[in-house]
Structure formats: C-alpha cells, structure tokens
Scaffold this active site. Structure first.
Site, PDB file in Angstrom:
ATOM      1  N   LEU A 241      12.242 -37.651   4.208  1.00  0.00           N
ATOM      2  CA  LEU A 241      10.932 -37.463   3.910  1.00  0.00           C
ATOM      3  C   LEU A 241       9.913 -38.445   4.495  1.00  0.00           C
ATOM      4  O   LEU A 241       8.556 -37.664   4.629  1.00  0.00           O
ATOM      5  CB  LEU A 241      10.943 -37.902   2.185  1.00  0.00           C
ATOM      6  CG  LEU A 241      11.484 -36.795   1.646  1.00  0.00           C
ATOM      7  CD1 LEU A 241      11.625 -37.416   0.045  1.00  0.00           C
ATOM      8  CD2 LEU A 241      10.546 -35.581   1.240  1.00  0.00           C
TER       9      LEU A 241
ATOM     10  N   GLU B  21       0.674  -0.991  -0.121  1.00  0.00           N
ATOM     11  CA  GLU B  21       0.177   0.024  -0.050  1.00  0.00           C
ATOM     12  C   GLU B  21       0.900   1.346  -0.137  1.00  0.00           C
ATOM     13  O   GLU B  21       0.394   2.182  -0.727  1.00  0.00           O
ATOM     14  CB  GLU B  21      -0.741  -0.027   1.137  1.00  0.00           C
ATOM     15  CG  GLU B  21      -1.623  -1.142   1.467  1.00  0.00           C
ATOM     16  CD  GLU B  21      -1.185  -2.342   2.416  1.00  0.00           C
ATOM     17  OE1 GLU B  21      -1.936  -2.733   3.505  1.00  0.00           O
ATOM     18  OE2 GLU B  21       0.010  -2.528   2.008  1.00  0.00           O
TER      19      GLU B  21
ATOM     20  N   GLY C 166      16.604 -37.515   2.093  1.00  0.00           N
ATOM     21  CA  GLY C 166      16.373 -38.653   1.395  1.00  0.00           C
ATOM     22  C   GLY C 166      14.942 -39.481   2.052  1.00  0.00           C
ATOM     23  O   GLY C 166      14.333 -38.651   2.549  1.00  0.00           O
TER      24      GLY C 166
END
Length: 344
Positions: free
Chosen positions: A285, A58, A281
């Site tokens: 994960l 803004e 790896g």
C-alpha cells in the site's frame, strides 16, 4: 427542436444513469453505459451495457423497443455513442437507421477514436444532438474507463481495514480481524466493482486470504471472480495457500520481482483489468501511494487503537503527503468507511 438542457432532459438522463449502474463492475474493459428512449413524455424503451462483447446500451434499448416506431423519439445515453466498428457495429448507424429524431448524451467519450465524432455525423443526417446533460455524474461513472483508455493503466483503489491509529494488524495474541462484520460485508460489494485484487506475499503467508467475492447477490449479476494477484520477491509461498488450492486457482496470478507499475500495466493490457484493488499489506500500500499509482481510497476505520508494534497502513516513507478529495464518510456497523479520490 431546442437543444436547451432543461429539467426534462435532466430527469430522463437520471433514469439512463440508473440503467448504467446495473452494469457497474461487469463491463471491463468497456465503460458502464445506460440508455432510455423517449417519445412524447414517456419512456418507451431502456437498455444498458451488460458485458464486453454484448450490445451497447443504445443497441439494447433500440432492440428492446421491439416493433414500436422510433421515428420522432429522443435517445438519452450517458456516454457519447460510438462511431466505429469494434466488437460490435457502431451505435450511430443503428440510431440513424431507427429514425430517432434527437440524441442527448452526458459525457464525451475519452477514447480519441470516438471523441466528438458522433455529433458531426448525426447532425449531417438531420438528427438533433445535445451534449453535456448531467456531465459530471456521467463522467464520474466512467472514470476508470477514462484512465484505462488514455494511459493503459487501471483505476486503482487502495482498500484497508485499520485501527484509529492507522494499524492494519492487532497485537499478535488478539486474532486477525480489526473491523466489524458489517464492514467485511461492505468490502465484498467493493470487490464487486473491480477486476483484480492485489496483495503482497506477506499477506498470503500471514492471513491465507481467499480474495474472492462471496456475496451471492453480486455473483448472480454475472460478476466473474476477480483475478487474485500476488506480488513476491522470492516466489516462496505456502503450497497449501487457498489462492493455490481452491476452485478458483485459474484466477490466481503470481508476479515475481516485478515493479507495481509494470504489474498494473500488464493487468490492463493482457487481462483487460480496468479496475484494480490493492488490499495490502502495509509495504505494498505504501509503495502504491509513494509511486502515485492510487486513484481512490476505501478505508474502514475501527474504534480501536493497536499501538506502534502493529503494521501501519503505509509502511514506507513518502516524499509528500497524499491528500484526498471528493470524500464520503459512512457509518458501517461500529466502523467508519472513508472513500475519496487521491488529489492530483
């Protein structure tokens, strides 16, 4: 003046969203925000948040208007304007001082310090306020910020290149890469969205990855190299690894015997990481999914089968399946890219 969410409002908010997208990946720990100022039927100024500590969207739009009078204008912004003093003064003050007649915003600010306050303050000053225009699209843009500001944890993307049978590696004699060149290039763009990349020590030992952004277009936007985060139990890693020897060594962080959640919390709190990508790896994960720490998935699936002697994408048992929603599938070279959110 009517507060109806009409086609005019929708059209100008779409422009504000395009402005916001210019700052994606650059604003952490702040959200990406875009703004346009309209007088009559014409956009007279635009702005977006470029970087933490820089003017909010803004303020930039008001400054970019230069000597133009903003009395009687409408300001469209993707996120509810802030009403408190942080690194920069509150945007509400600038809006009031500029003589803007109406403010239209897309999503409410998830930060409880600001949420809902701007509407009351602006209306007291006689400024018309409309909220919720293209709300879903505006909220989608700030999902990482929403999680970061309300939980103290970063938005986590699980990224992997895999075979059709869900393997991260090929048979040993076949080399390192599973996915095509186009997928590797696309993954660089995803790295441009995040503040840190996490891997396990096994990935460093096996692949000696750089874990850097090498796409010059992304770097020219002002994107800083992401933190390279290695999780290890023993702390024993090759001294000649690229993450310890290249010119970005100051962007490498080593965490020894720390839980994944503790590491994520530290990255958010100490290093202002709002978006984090886990690249592997399989055990790392798998742990991220098992502990329900993953928010989004980005998997590149190559047209190849590698067999059960190769590393699976989630090399750990799950108590229950992780299901995706809001899924997109895109052809990238010979591969398929699947992106989606992990369903709560």
């Amino acid at each position: 003046m009517s507060d109806i969410n009409d086609e005019k409002d929708t059209g100008f908010m779409k422009v504000a969203l395009r402005e916001a997208m210019k700052g994606e990946g650059l604003t952490s720990p702040n959200p990406a925000v875009g703004c346009v100022i309209v007088k009559g039927k014409k956009i007279i100024s635009r702005g977006y948040h470029r970087c933490a500590g820089f003017p909010h969207a803004e303020i930039e739009a008001i400054q970019n208007a230069g000597t133009k009078s903003l009395k009687g204008s409408t300001l469209y912004v993707t996120l509810e304007p802030c009403s408190t003093h942080g690194r920069t003064p509150p945007c509400t003050d600038a809006i009031i001082d500029a003589g803007i007649d109406r403010v239209v915003y897309g999503s409410n600010d998830p930060n409880p310090v600001h949420r809902g306050k701007v509407k009351r303050r602006l209306r007291k000053k006689g400024i018309h306020v409309t909220e919720g225009v293209l709300k879903e699209s505006c909220e989608k843009l700030i999902r990482p910020f929403g999680k970061y500001i309300t939980t103290g944890l970063p938005w986590v993307i699980a990224k992997a290149g895999m075979s059709i049978d869900g393997r991260l590696t090929r048979p040993a004699e076949e080399g390192q890469w599973l996915t095509c060149r186009e997928s590797l290039a696309d993954a660089q763009k995803v790295r441009g969205e995040v503040d840190a990349i996490l891997v396990g020590a096994g990935t460093v030992r096996a692949d000696d990855p750089k874990l850097t952004i090498r796409d010059s277009k992304i770097l020219k936007r002002g994107k800083e190299q992401p933190w390279r985060v290695i999780l290890t139990r023993s702390g024993k890693l090759p001294d000649n690894s690229q993450v310890f020897t290249d010119r970005f060594t100051d962007r490498t962080l080593l965490y020894k015997r720390k839980s994944l959640k503790a590491v994520l919390k530290d990255l958010a709190g100490k290093y202002n990481c709002m978006n984090v990508m886990i690249e592997g790896g399989g055990k790392l994960l798998g742990e991220a999914f098992r502990k329900q720490l993953v928010d989004e998935v980005c998997f590149y699936i190559a047209p190849i089968l590698c067999g059960n002697k190769c590393t699976p994408v989630a090399d750990i048992a799950f108590p229950s399946s992780a299901q995706l929603c809001d899924i997109t599938v895109k052809r990238i070279g010979e591969d398929l890219r699947v992106r989606g959110l992990v369903r709560d």
